[in-house]
Write a protein that holds these residues in place. Sequence first.
Motif, PDB file in Angstrom:
ATOM      1  N   GLY A 172       0.785  -1.224   0.001  1.00  0.00           N
ATOM      2  CA  GLY A 172      -0.123  -0.016   0.063  1.00  0.00           C
ATOM      3  C   GLY A 172       0.862   1.182   0.089  1.00  0.00           C
ATOM      4  O   GLY A 172       0.392   2.345  -0.446  1.00  0.00           O
ATOM      5  N   GLY A 173       2.261   1.171   0.488  1.00  0.00           N
ATOM      6  CA  GLY A 173       2.963   2.390   0.520  1.00  0.00           C
ATOM      7  C   GLY A 173       4.203   2.389  -0.363  1.00  0.00           C
ATOM      8  O   GLY A 173       4.938   3.374  -0.516  1.00  0.00           O
ATOM      9  N   GLY A 198      -0.953  -0.940  -4.168  1.00  0.00           N
ATOM     10  CA  GLY A 198      -2.010  -1.302  -2.914  1.00  0.00           C
ATOM     11  C   GLY A 198      -2.909   0.023  -2.741  1.00  0.00           C
ATOM     12  O   GLY A 198      -4.137   0.093  -2.518  1.00  0.00           O
ATOM     13  N   ASP A 202      -6.791   0.447  -3.252  1.00  0.00           N
ATOM     14  CA  ASP A 202      -7.669   1.005  -2.034  1.00  0.00           C
ATOM     15  C   ASP A 202      -8.426   2.182  -2.438  1.00  0.00           C
ATOM     16  O   ASP A 202      -9.605   2.358  -2.138  1.00  0.00           O
ATOM     17  N   GLY A 222      -7.415  -3.698  -1.859  1.00  0.00           N
ATOM     18  CA  GLY A 222      -6.847  -4.521  -2.785  1.00  0.00           C
ATOM     19  C   GLY A 222      -7.586  -6.015  -2.760  1.00  0.00           C
ATOM     20  O   GLY A 222      -7.880  -6.360  -3.666  1.00  0.00           O
ATOM     21  N   GLU A 226      -9.762  -8.084  -5.596  1.00  0.00           N
ATOM     22  CA  GLU A 226      -9.408  -9.455  -6.257  1.00  0.00           C
ATOM     23  C   GLU A 226     -10.844 -10.092  -5.991  1.00  0.00           C
ATOM     24  O   GLU A 226     -10.986 -11.115  -7.053  1.00  0.00           O
ATOM     25  N   GLY A 326       1.692  -6.471   0.728  1.00  0.00           N
ATOM     26  CA  GLY A 326       0.739  -6.950   0.722  1.00  0.00           C
ATOM     27  C   GLY A 326      -0.176  -7.061  -0.707  1.00  0.00           C
ATOM     28  O   GLY A 326      -0.957  -7.990  -0.841  1.00  0.00           O
ATOM     29  N   ASN A 330      -2.164 -11.059  -4.041  1.00  0.00           N
ATOM     30  CA  ASN A 330      -3.080 -11.045  -5.025  1.00  0.00           C
ATOM     31  C   ASN A 330      -2.606 -12.594  -5.984  1.00  0.00           C
ATOM     32  O   ASN A 330      -1.494 -12.240  -6.633  1.00  0.00           O
ATOM     33  N   ASP A 358       1.852  -6.781   6.533  1.00  0.00           N
ATOM     34  CA  ASP A 358       2.762  -6.336   7.633  1.00  0.00           C
ATOM     35  C   ASP A 358       2.536  -7.466   8.823  1.00  0.00           C
ATOM     36  O   ASP A 358       1.360  -7.888   9.174  1.00  0.00           O
TER      37      ASP A 358
HETATM   38  O1  KG4 Z   1       2.392  -4.764   2.818  1.00  0.00           O
HETATM   39  P1  KG4 Z   1       1.129  -4.168   3.465  1.00  0.00           P
HETATM   40  O2  KG4 Z   1       0.286  -4.886   4.562  1.00  0.00           O
HETATM   41  O3  KG4 Z   1       1.159  -2.684   4.099  1.00  0.00           O
HETATM   42  C1  KG4 Z   1       2.169  -1.660   3.665  1.00  0.00           C
HETATM   43  O4  KG4 Z   1       3.381  -1.854   3.966  1.00  0.00           O
HETATM   44  O5  KG4 Z   1       1.533  -1.000   2.829  1.00  0.00           O
HETATM   45  O6  KG4 Z   1       0.187  -3.679   2.115  1.00  0.00           O
HETATM   46  C2  KG4 Z   1      -1.181  -3.422   2.427  1.00  0.00           C
HETATM   47  C3  KG4 Z   1      -1.865  -3.256   1.010  1.00  0.00           C
HETATM   48  C4  KG4 Z   1      -3.133  -2.357   0.899  1.00  0.00           C
HETATM   49  O7  KG4 Z   1      -2.978  -1.317   0.031  1.00  0.00           O
HETATM   50  C5  KG4 Z   1      -3.865  -3.610   0.579  1.00  0.00           C
HETATM   51  O8  KG4 Z   1      -5.103  -2.968  -0.107  1.00  0.00           O
HETATM   52  C6  KG4 Z   1      -3.108  -4.469  -0.275  1.00  0.00           C
HETATM   53  O9  KG4 Z   1      -1.985  -4.406   0.339  1.00  0.00           O
HETATM   54  N1  KG4 Z   1      -3.664  -5.757  -0.578  1.00  0.00           N
HETATM   55  C7  KG4 Z   1      -3.957  -6.445  -1.614  1.00  0.00           C
HETATM   56  C8  KG4 Z   1      -4.513  -7.545  -1.300  1.00  0.00           C
HETATM   57  N2  KG4 Z   1      -4.413  -7.881  -0.041  1.00  0.00           N
HETATM   58  C9  KG4 Z   1      -3.899  -6.774   0.402  1.00  0.00           C
HETATM   59  N3  KG4 Z   1      -3.785  -5.828  -2.915  1.00  0.00           N
HETATM   60  C10 KG4 Z   1      -4.312  -6.708  -3.960  1.00  0.00           C
HETATM   61  N4  KG4 Z   1      -4.919  -7.972  -3.757  1.00  0.00           N
HETATM   62  C11 KG4 Z   1      -5.003  -8.599  -2.485  1.00  0.00           C
HETATM   63  N5  KG4 Z   1      -5.348  -9.793  -2.396  1.00  0.00           N
END
Ligand code: KG4
Length: 412
Positions: A172-173, A198, A202, A222, A226, A326, A330, A358
């Motif tokens: 997401g970041g 992400g 979102d 996200g 999916e 994150g 997917n 995370d």
């Molecule tokens: O790595 P993470 O938990 O936190 C960050 O460091 O950003 O990633 C969170 C991001 C969110 O934007 C979420 O929408 C996305 O990962 N995400 C996904 C899926 N599960 C989480 N994006 C696409 N498909 C998924 N199944």
Amino acid sequence: MLILNKTARVFFKPSKRKVDGFLRSFNFHPGTLFLHKIVLGIETSCDDTAAAVVDETGNVLGEAIHSQTEVHLKTGGIIPPVAQQLHRENIQRIVQEALCASGISPSELSAIATTIKPGLALSLGVGLSFSLQLVDQLKKPFIPIHHMEAHALTIRLTNKVEFPFLVLLISGGHCLLALVRGVSDFLLLGKSLDIAPGDMLDKVARRLSLTKHPECSTMSGGKAIEHLAKQGNRFHFDINPPMQRAKNCDFSFSGLQHVIDKIIMQKEKEEGIEKGQILSSAADIAAAVQHTTACHIAKRTHRAILFCKQRDLLSQSNAVLVVSGGVASNLYIRRALEIVTNATQCTLLCPPPRLCTDNGIMIAWNGIERLRAGLGILDNIEGIRYEPMAKVDISKEVAEAAIKVPQLKMKI
Ligand code: KG4
Ligand code: ZN
């Protein structure tokens, strides 16, 4: 609890009594010596309060996590002071739960590792302050952790992966492609020029009001995309992947977000519905945005593999691509990447989904990696600093190489 205030940059000390009480609950015996390396990892960089205890063989002895996703879904995004407050309310309990589950006493820890960047300053401050207080009480070394390095190295906890390997971090970041040559030796090949995938997913999910969708109400954006995309037809919309003419490994997602915004507006007009209601074409839009995202990510990654092989930075026959963050959970995007790795004779590795998002385990594991390599272990915590993940940026060289990527059939 010590709280780092972003604007004033001052520490507020928690009462010593509170931390002492916390430690007493574990029968803390200062000075006890243990042979195995055991690290407590603490993560508060964004919206998850997480902690874990991991030993040097990669055994996860204890883990606990508190996710704020539900709260932030209700407010339509992360509000930093709200995230900070939730971390404050949960950090002590989460660390305690992870330690209790591990069955070890704090005196057995070899070190405490905590994410100190990148992330939301207010959130990072809670984890850092709490950790420093523990470090001070326990007289243990402190290991500052870079969140993205931790994501990148998580695979070495679950699989036997030697350096160098290519890593794609999509969350997401963050969004980046890097060559990992060692525990703290990263070469940056490309990154997002605007927002991360992400974040874009979102925003699209929010614009589609997917929290009102009965099947997606508690899912991250996200994940909701999916889920819905499985019911949709991507061919209903013809969207060009971003940056097709730029022969580098950088990414861009904000243009795609605007294209999708326009499509949604148009569909709302056609279907005669107000913003905030669910479109009948929501699943088709989700399928189209997911497919375009997958193709864009696959193309940049394909170029990175070709570049690394051309420069002998990666093995010709045994190259490994690791995908984490994150968005790596997917499965559609994973399948697009599989098409690329099959075409380039690479091995595609992804940590299990719970280790892609995370968590505290990846922070503790990065602490173990650093202990083993003797890198970045602080006995003196004054003036903690941390260097960026990739000190060497070769994205210009990648662009100069201007590698034309062969067209692959993205039949996913
Ligand atoms: O790595 P993470 O938990 O936190 C960050 O460091 O950003 O990633 C969170 C991001 C969110 O934007 C979420 O929408 C996305 O990962 N995400 C996904 C899926 N599960 C989480 N994006 C696409 N498909 C998924 N199944
Ligand atoms: Zn992350």
